[in-house]
Write an enzyme that holds these catalytic residues in place. Sequence first.
Site, short mmCIF file in Angstrom:
data_model
loop_
_atom_site.label_atom_id
_atom_site.label_comp_id
_atom_site.label_asym_id
_atom_site.label_seq_id
_atom_site.Cartn_x
_atom_site.Cartn_y
_atom_site.Cartn_z
N GLY A 73 1.18 -0.90 -0.21
CA GLY A 73 0.43 -0.51 0.44
C GLY A 73 0.85 1.54 -0.14
CB THR A 74 3.64 2.18 1.79
OG1 THR A 74 3.20 1.74 3.30
CG2 THR A 74 5.09 3.21 1.84
CG ASN A 153 -5.17 3.95 8.87
OD1 ASN A 153 -5.52 4.82 8.78
ND2 ASN A 153 -3.83 3.80 9.85
CD GLN A 181 -6.74 -0.70 7.36
OE1 GLN A 181 -7.74 -1.69 8.15
NE2 GLN A 181 -5.40 -0.94 7.72
CB ALA A 202 -1.78 -9.05 -0.29
CG HIS A 203 0.00 -6.78 4.99
ND1 HIS A 203 -0.01 -6.10 6.50
CD2 HIS A 203 0.19 -5.37 4.46
CE1 HIS A 203 0.11 -5.23 6.46
NE2 HIS A 203 0.40 -3.93 5.57
CB THR A 239 12.29 -9.76 -10.85
OG1 THR A 239 13.75 -9.63 -11.67
CG2 THR A 239 11.88 -11.12 -10.95
CB CYS A 324 2.60 2.78 10.36
SG CYS A 324 1.41 2.05 9.92
C1 PLP Z 1 -4.75 2.93 5.41
C2 PLP Z 1 -3.82 2.00 4.41
N1 PLP Z 1 -2.88 2.38 3.73
C3 PLP Z 1 -1.70 2.57 3.50
C4 PLP Z 1 -0.96 0.95 4.27
C5 PLP Z 1 0.24 0.46 3.85
O1 PLP Z 1 0.15 -0.77 3.45
P1 PLP Z 1 1.55 -1.22 4.01
O2 PLP Z 1 1.77 -1.95 4.64
O3 PLP Z 1 1.35 -2.40 2.70
O4 PLP Z 1 2.72 -0.77 3.32
C6 PLP Z 1 -1.81 0.91 5.87
C7 PLP Z 1 -1.31 -0.58 6.29
O5 PLP Z 1 -0.54 0.15 7.44
C8 PLP Z 1 -3.20 1.17 5.35
O6 PLP Z 1 -4.11 0.76 6.83
#
Ligand code: PLP
Length: 381
Positions: A73-74, A153, A181, A202-203, A239, A324
């Site tokens: 996501g980041t 989140n 989310q 995915a996580h 890759t 985070c």
């Molecule tokens: C709303 C939201 N955006 C972005 C992220 C970041 O995703 P990732 O952990 O896959 O980098 C998260 C998760 O921490 C999230 O909850």
Amino acid sequence: MLGVKVYLDNAATTPLAPEVLEAMLPYLNEKFGNASSLHEWGREAREAIENARAIIAQKLNCEVSEIIFTSGGTEANNMAIKGIAFANRDKGNHIITQKTEHPCVLNACKWLEQRGFEVTYLNVDEHGMIRLEDLEAAMRKDTILVSIMHANNEIGTVQPIKEIARICNERGVYFHTDACQSFTKEALDVKRFELDLVTINAHKIHGPKGVGALVVREGTRIDPLLHGGGHEFGLRSGTENVAGIVGFGKAVEIAKPEHVLHMRKLRDLLIKRVLNEIERVKLNGHPNKRLCNNANFTFYDVDGESLVLRLDARGIATSTSSACASHKPEPSHVLLAIGLKPEEARSSLRLTLSRYNTKEEIEYAIEVLKEEVANLRRIAK
Ligand SMILES: Cc1ncc(COP(=O)(O)O)c(C=O)c1O
């Protein structure tokens, strides 16, 4: 209940589904090919990636060529914001977002501000909702992008992305939504909602960490962040993480509407009993436009971190704010944005559920929560 483990921090990350692990294992083992290779090993990997892409595209109602796999996501959020900013600089340099976004959106915007872009951070109301009239008022001739998350989140508030997309489309402004989310929990339809850019990972849905995707609607002008061999339709070189992508596809395939109903039922039980059975507590976030798995409370005169640690000592995983940011001592920017005082924000606890939680687990968590809130209040006196 000695030795009990109850995981209620699913907004931070979720356990890998057994079906997902099983689907991934061959691609960490004998099916190790590089998806760009012409031989059998390569073709096998390519087929697996394209199969996952098709599953995800079908779920989102978009074209397969609109799914760009990323490291999560980041990265997808950074790509959406910086990629649109740099590719559309000739059109304007103004971006609109809101104060309760994930730090990866806020910090990408701050980084762009240092490079000559202007960013408007919309306020939210006491439930964490933006006001559509604020968005309309913030729109300028040089606005190139609006980035508003689908669901928050920390407090689970679900934004009206269909209406936001309409406002953006009417003005020819790109709309990006971070749906990490909400994906598989809320209705999300790229074509019907007319979304330009969507971030998923995915996580949060029982898939592996380190894999996500940015949906980029055909015709969107966007620059890649990573330059190289031109993978992922030239938008994300490197890759491919074959096993991760296979796991992502499987996680999407096995996510079912009945899981949402299950989580919602447990969430409602949790919220109702906590509000009824514990004194001086309030629910943060929206009363009904909230994610099926989110509960966020302020327990007055209780230190949130101490509560997390006491619950952890009794086998229950929860969180004070987003994972985070939880190493930082500052109160949550989301809770401050919805109007909580710093001490109220520091007295808050997030409990987030998954399809694997049971009623017995929730009832155990409520009993322990009642005891530990009372213990901490006694100590604080
Ligand atoms: C709303 C939201 N955006 C972005 C992220 C970041 O995703 P990732 O952990 O896959 O980098 C998260 C998760 O921490 C999230 O909850």
